[in-house]
Design an enzyme around this catalytic site. Sequence first.
Site, PDB file in Angstrom:
ATOM      1  N   HIS A  93      60.960  12.011  26.204  1.00 42.96           N
ATOM      2  CA  HIS A  93      59.388  12.899  25.650  1.00 42.96           C
ATOM      3  C   HIS A  93      59.537  11.965  24.346  1.00 42.96           C
ATOM      4  O   HIS A  93      60.704  12.162  24.165  1.00 42.96           O
ATOM      5  CB  HIS A  93      59.983  14.518  25.437  1.00 42.96           C
ATOM      6  CG  HIS A  93      59.625  15.149  24.745  1.00 42.96           C
ATOM      7  ND1 HIS A  93      58.698  15.759  25.984  1.00 42.96           N
ATOM      8  CD2 HIS A  93      58.988  15.264  23.492  1.00 42.96           C
ATOM      9  CE1 HIS A  93      57.635  15.831  24.705  1.00 42.96           C
ATOM     10  NE2 HIS A  93      58.080  16.166  23.355  1.00 42.96           N
ATOM     11  N   SER A 128      52.474  17.171  23.755  1.00 41.33           N
ATOM     12  CA  SER A 128      53.921  18.301  23.319  1.00 41.33           C
ATOM     13  C   SER A 128      53.033  19.523  23.382  1.00 41.33           C
ATOM     14  O   SER A 128      52.605  20.030  23.350  1.00 41.33           O
ATOM     15  CB  SER A 128      55.333  17.638  22.697  1.00 41.33           C
ATOM     16  OG  SER A 128      55.877  18.388  22.430  1.00 41.33           O
ATOM     17  N   ASP A 148      62.442  14.673  31.250  1.00 42.77           N
ATOM     18  CA  ASP A 148      61.522  15.299  29.836  1.00 42.77           C
ATOM     19  C   ASP A 148      61.658  16.658  30.451  1.00 42.77           C
ATOM     20  O   ASP A 148      61.247  17.181  31.450  1.00 42.77           O
ATOM     21  CB  ASP A 148      60.061  14.600  29.879  1.00 42.77           C
ATOM     22  CG  ASP A 148      59.506  15.637  29.157  1.00 42.77           C
ATOM     23  OD1 ASP A 148      60.566  16.729  28.300  1.00 42.77           O
ATOM     24  OD2 ASP A 148      58.144  15.432  28.056  1.00 42.77           O
TER      25      ASP A 148
END
Length: 370
Positions: free
Chosen positions: A328, A204, A298
Amino acid sequence: MRTVSHSQSTSRVDAVRARAEKAVFTGLLALPERIQRMLAGRPVVRDGQTLATETQLTLRLQKVSGLPPVETLPIVPQGRDALLHQSLLAGGSLPIGATRDLEAAGLPARLYTPRGLRPGTPSGLLVFLHGGGFIYGDLDSHDAPCRLLAERAGVRVLSIEYRLAPEDVFPAAHDDCVAAYRWAVEHAAELDADPARLAVGGDSAGGNLAAWVAIEAAREGLPCAFQLLVYPTVDAHHATESARLFAAGFFLTKQFMDLASDTYIPADADLDDPRLSPILAELPDGLAPAYLCTAGFDPLRDEGEAYARKLADAGVPVEMKRFPDQIHGFLNIVGVGRTSRSAVEEIAAALRRGLAGRVTGPDATASTPA
């Protein structure tokens, strides 16, 4: 007669509650898939993908728990505490040969050595940068995935705790991570790291930082053999179809992303700055081969896959993988359930291959669903 203070009593109640929560969560995710399906409800299908049953069940449990979403809490300390609690619950307690806390370029760091490596035996080293939107995350929030990556890949992992916003805004995290990587290169010998097998990776926001560190390493001529990018954020504009499709209901939300951007990125910053949007960067020669994976459900999926194509078009060897049934944050779900851990084990296998010099590419679209 011994008296018990209110704070001690509250602490004990919290501990009992945490143990009960963990037992229920772990037990439900250990059930057979057909029973989980009964509890989770009808399959969730979007964009031609079916959400993993246990992931759907997890999201349903989160919803019925009544606990407020992290993005609705004050970042410090409630939001950070809540996200850490979620990470520890999903990460479990995983075996590792040894861990050692230290400082890297003045930053808190933790070195993980898998059970198969003896002290003094050089190995590959992954410099790991945690996710959390540049506002959450620390060494403990990503302890479990770092343990699994080290053990499964057979390499050492050096996790870095960089500065977060709102205390320190852009480019603090980026500067910290570049400095930490330089430190790892300079101190490879004391980390028992093979200088020819150094890698950088993250998830991320950490994937954004890792992508930038790899670019800076190539520009500076620093050794970097591999980059491991797990659902990275690489375009600060987030103007993609996946960002629209999965804006709510799948853990990472538009509200969270807006909070992270508004907190870390000053109002006068340029969203086209290649540190914030590596997809707009001019890629240097000698950029490390990459493994880049995304999750099907995501918001960051499309921008990550676009960056993989950019790397491939530049001639960088890149292996692209989409886990179509995941959300995610699955990197942290390694202590419960089956599907997320299986995906992370695939990522660890890619790390092992990457530090052995076996990266497929440069066709980034080979593993990407149509």
